[in-house]
Design a protein around this motif. Structure first.
Motif, PDB file in Angstrom:
ATOM      1  N   LEU A  11       0.819  -1.206   0.000  1.00 43.39           N
ATOM      2  CA  LEU A  11       0.000   0.000   0.000  1.00 43.39           C
ATOM      3  C   LEU A  11       0.858   1.263   0.000  1.00 43.39           C
ATOM      4  O   LEU A  11       0.452   2.305  -0.518  1.00 43.39           O
ATOM      5  CB  LEU A  11      -0.923   0.008   1.219  1.00 43.39           C
ATOM      6  CG  LEU A  11      -2.015  -1.075   1.232  1.00 43.39           C
ATOM      7  CD1 LEU A  11      -2.732  -1.087   2.564  1.00 43.39           C
ATOM      8  CD2 LEU A  11      -2.990  -0.870   0.088  1.00 43.39           C
ATOM      9  N   ALA A  12       2.068   1.154   0.564  1.00 45.44           N
ATOM     10  CA  ALA A  12       2.971   2.308   0.586  1.00 45.44           C
ATOM     11  C   ALA A  12       3.391   2.718  -0.825  1.00 45.44           C
ATOM     12  O   ALA A  12       3.854   3.840  -1.033  1.00 45.44           O
ATOM     13  CB  ALA A  12       4.204   1.997   1.435  1.00 45.44           C
ATOM     14  N   LEU A  13       3.217   1.818  -1.794  1.00 47.22           N
ATOM     15  CA  LEU A  13       3.596   2.106  -3.175  1.00 47.22           C
ATOM     16  C   LEU A  13       2.452   2.708  -3.981  1.00 47.22           C
ATOM     17  O   LEU A  13       2.616   3.008  -5.160  1.00 47.22           O
ATOM     18  CB  LEU A  13       4.070   0.812  -3.863  1.00 47.22           C
ATOM     19  CG  LEU A  13       5.239   0.075  -3.198  1.00 47.22           C
ATOM     20  CD1 LEU A  13       5.519  -1.236  -3.920  1.00 47.22           C
ATOM     21  CD2 LEU A  13       6.489   0.945  -3.173  1.00 47.22           C
ATOM     22  N   THR A  14       1.287   2.866  -3.347  1.00 45.49           N
ATOM     23  CA  THR A  14       0.115   3.375  -4.056  1.00 45.49           C
ATOM     24  C   THR A  14      -0.073   4.867  -3.790  1.00 45.49           C
ATOM     25  O   THR A  14       0.495   5.435  -2.865  1.00 45.49           O
ATOM     26  CB  THR A  14      -1.153   2.623  -3.616  1.00 45.49           C
ATOM     27  OG1 THR A  14      -1.375   2.832  -2.223  1.00 45.49           O
ATOM     28  CG2 THR A  14      -1.014   1.132  -3.884  1.00 45.49           C
TER      29      THR A  14
ATOM     30  N   GLU B 145       0.045   8.961   7.287  1.00 47.70           N
ATOM     31  CA  GLU B 145       1.307   9.266   6.625  1.00 47.70           C
ATOM     32  C   GLU B 145       1.118  10.201   5.438  1.00 47.70           C
ATOM     33  O   GLU B 145       2.053  10.894   5.027  1.00 47.70           O
ATOM     34  CB  GLU B 145       1.982   7.969   6.169  1.00 47.70           C
ATOM     35  CG  GLU B 145       2.560   7.155   7.326  1.00 47.70           C
ATOM     36  CD  GLU B 145       3.177   5.847   6.857  1.00 47.70           C
ATOM     37  OE1 GLU B 145       2.896   5.443   5.692  1.00 47.70           O
ATOM     38  OE2 GLU B 145       3.912   5.225   7.640  1.00 47.70           O
ATOM     39  N   ARG B 146      -0.100  10.233   4.877  1.00 44.38           N
ATOM     40  CA  ARG B 146      -0.370  11.096   3.731  1.00 44.38           C
ATOM     41  C   ARG B 146      -1.141  12.350   4.128  1.00 44.38           C
ATOM     42  O   ARG B 146      -1.626  13.094   3.270  1.00 44.38           O
ATOM     43  CB  ARG B 146      -1.134  10.307   2.659  1.00 44.38           C
ATOM     44  CG  ARG B 146      -0.183   9.382   1.881  1.00 44.38           C
ATOM     45  CD  ARG B 146      -0.883   8.196   1.285  1.00 44.38           C
ATOM     46  NE  ARG B 146       0.079   7.333   0.609  1.00 44.38           N
ATOM     47  CZ  ARG B 146       0.888   6.495   1.247  1.00 44.38           C
ATOM     48  NH1 ARG B 146       0.853   6.415   2.566  1.00 44.38           N
ATOM     49  NH2 ARG B 146       1.741   5.743   0.569  1.00 44.38           N
ATOM     50  N   GLY B 147      -1.267  12.579   5.420  1.00 47.33           N
ATOM     51  CA  GLY B 147      -1.912  13.795   5.907  1.00 47.33           C
ATOM     52  C   GLY B 147      -3.382  13.869   5.567  1.00 47.33           C
ATOM     53  O   GLY B 147      -3.924  14.974   5.401  1.00 47.33           O
ATOM     54  N   ALA B 148      -4.071  12.736   5.471  1.00 46.69           N
ATOM     55  CA  ALA B 148      -5.491  12.723   5.132  1.00 46.69           C
ATOM     56  C   ALA B 148      -6.304  13.352   6.264  1.00 46.69           C
ATOM     57  O   ALA B 148      -5.964  13.259   7.453  1.00 46.69           O
ATOM     58  CB  ALA B 148      -5.956  11.295   4.885  1.00 46.69           C
TER      59      ALA B 148
END
Length: 479
Positions: A357-360, A387-390
């Protein structure tokens, strides 16, 4: 669980097109193809398909070689490869001298108009022929076994063809393993003494005996001859043993003094084509020898189980190829579904799912939000979103936090993760949560007790380690 691990790490092969170009450039196959094109109705061969002696000077000239003994020997070798690889077809003997003729074989056309796979199939046939030559007895060493009739007395020849083949297969297998294993030789060459020792010296032996050292030295000399034969077919790059090391003909070389001296005793590495060839022989023998890309067209469940014990770089490369062949976000949903499960391999599947999922990118977010309330997947979904600031990511319930902690450590234990990294993880978890063990032993996870016992072994603080062992006991009692 260790019994489920693949025998060998996955190899990263070059594309078939690149490998086919390397095969066509291999000097021995190129010479064999030139002779196959040179052959015509007037080409005379013996009963065994070999060029008759009178034809050898012309064959050598066709290859741009001198018409002397060395040129004739090289032409004869190239012709044998042409026959064995199907580049020429030999007709039955037609005259009283027992001679036949040769015509172009089907494989010759495939080298120029066939697919890369056709070229590689022909190259593998040539490799098999060279392998057979490399494991054949050196008849010069058995002159005393030639009878009065000029024939070799095979009954007196101390040669076990299967043992010779098995030894060279083992050497190539060890060289393959050193090449594909992270932390192994990688792209670098392997010293011939080390390769010979890997086949001779027992793993549990401390200081090798004189007898063992003599066997290693004998093996080095045999391997030196064999790698000289295998290099022209493109299997290896080889720096031969420095003949200056031999004090007198027939003497064994003295042991190397330092690293620089080791190189003079022979250095060998498998080429990318060699990796392909050795793997092909392994697969034919029934050895599990995975390659990166094998799982790209499989389901997510096969992917996550398949890469369970891959080295990190290989697992990432395999996952990237899998993602490239699947549409997001349906691929994300498939990965999440495959990651579920309370079986022994579940933690490892979830770890690799998280790494996948880290690659998406952003297109994965809807599928991850769908599992926020899932007991097994909600934690890793929150990690990805955070980690993506959602925005609007709900805080996880305490039970989920502790479940994720147990699951994460269980996955690291399953792959025998780096000890220092694992200790740091354990110390960090205990330090971040006061009363960690009071809550952890109640976690409804099948690995809870095993994880707490491991934490007791790993934590450097004796008091904390004792608390972990007590918590593990409570977890087992509750179960």
């Amino acid at each position: 669980m260790s019994g489920d691990r693949p025998t060998l790490p996955p190899v990263r092969l070059h594309s078939e097109a690149e490998l086919a170009r390397a095969a066509l450039a291999a000097p021995l196959l190129a010479r064999a193809a030139r002779l196959a094109r040179w052959a015509g109705p007037g080409t005379r061969v013996g009963a065994g398909g070999e060029l008759v002696e009178e034809q050898l000077p012309a064959a050598a000239e066709a290859l741009g070689l001198t018409a002397d003994e060395d040129g004739a020997a090289d032409a004869s070798e190239a012709w044998r490869i042409a026959v064995d690889a199907g580049l020429v077809d030999v007709t039955d003997a037609e005259d009283e001298d027992g001679e036949g003729t040769a015509v172009a074989g089907e494989s010759l056309a495939l080298l120029t108009s066939g697919s890369p796979q056709d070229v590689l199939t022909t190259w593998l046939d040539a490799f098999d022929a060279v392998f057979a030559d490399a494991t054949a007895p050196v008849l010069d060493d058995f002159a005393d076994l030639i009878g009065d009739d000029g024939e070799l007395d095979f009954d007196r020849l101390d040669w076990d063809p299967q043992a010779e083949a098995d030894f060279l297969e083992g050497v190539l297998g060890n060289l393959y393993l050193l090449t594909v294993t992270e932390g192994g030789a990688g792209e670098g060459p392997v010293p011939l003494p080390a390769l010979a020792a890997s086949m001779i010296v027992p793993d549990d032996m401390g200081e090798p005996t004189d007898d063992i050292l003599e066997q290693v030295s004998d093996a080095m000399m045999r391997l030196d001859d064999q790698f000289r034969l295998l290099e022209p077919i493109g299997l290896v790059e080889y720096r031969p043993v420095d003949e200056a090391l031999m004090a007198e003909e027939g003497e064994e070389p003295a042991p190397p003094v330092d690293d620089e001296d080791v190189a003079r005793y022979g250095m060998v590495r498998l080429t990318p084509l060699g990796l392909y060839g050795v793997r092909a022989r392994m697969l034919e023998a029934g050895v599990e020898a995975p390659a990166v890309g094998d799982l790209a067209d499989k389901g997510a469940d096969v992917l996550l189980d398949g890469i369970a014990y891959y080295p990190e770089a290989a697992a990432r490369a395999e996952t990237e190829q899998w993602l490239a062949r699947h549409e997001l976000p349906s691929a994300v949903r498939e990965l999440l579904a495959a990651a579920r499960g309370s079986d022994e391999r579940g933690p490892l599947r979830r770890l690799h799912c998280q790494q996948a999922l880290a690659l998406t990118g952003p297109e994965a977010e809807p599928a991850l939000r769908e599992v926020l309330d899932d007991a097994e997947l909600g934690g890793l979904a929150r990690v990805w979103l955070a980690e993506r600031g959602a925005a609007d990511v709900p805080a996880p319930p305490e039970a989920m936090v502790f479940w994720l902690a147990v699951d994460t450590i269980a996955a690291q234990l399953a792959v025998d993760g780096d000890l220092e990294e694992l200790q740091g993880l354990v110390e960090g978890l205990v330090g971040q949560h006061s009363g960690f063990f009071d809550a952890a032993w109640r976690v409804e996870h099948p690995a809870t007790a095993d994880v707490l016992e491991a934490m007791g072994r790993l934590h450097p603080d004796k008091k904390v380690a004792k608390e972990a062992r007590k918590a593990a006991f409570k977890a087992r009692s509750r179960a």
